[in-house]
Scaffold this motif. Structure first.
Motif: not given
Length: 123
Positions: A108-116
């Motif tokens: 979740x943190x990795x996907x957050x870093x990539x999208x926002x």
């Protein structure tokens, strides 16, 4: 004499020493969870083996954690050195969902870093 956070006495985060807070204080000490985790994961071992498993732990810290965790009844001596006690096994059973949760959290943190971009509304 207790050398560990004891229920009913003031501990970090609680002046009343609620049992949950005393346990969190104990487990929050440097390397406490690592020692329990390694012994649960790989089984009983000697001091030197445990130090090797924990990689960067100093002998002084390992000695202190073993002493505290033994006094807290979470570890015990055995023929092979040290092992998780029955009470410690109950604790590790409660913690067994943590690896799966931590993987989901990391994703979740990795996907957050990539999208926002970070939200700094409160700054």
């Amino acid at each position: 004499m207790q050398n560990f956070p004891y229920p009913g006495k003031p501990v970090r985060g609680s002046t009343t020493g609620k049992p949950t807070m005393a346990l969190f204080d104990l487990l929050g000490r440097r390397w406490a969870m690592g020692v329990i985790w390694q012994l649960n994961l790989c089984g009983p071992c000697t001091f030197r083996e445990l130090q090797s498993r924990c990689e960067t732990i100093s002998p002084a810290v390992l000695n202190a954690r073993i002493k505290e965790l033994r006094e807290a009844l979470l570890l015990e001596r055995c023929e092979q050195g040290y092992q998780v006690s029955e009470l410690g096994k109950q604790l590790t059973t409660l913690l067994s969902p943590f690896p799966e949760f931590s993987e989901k959290w990391a994703e979740s943190l990795a996907s957050l870093d990539k999208t926002t971009e970070p939200n700094n509304e409160c700054d």
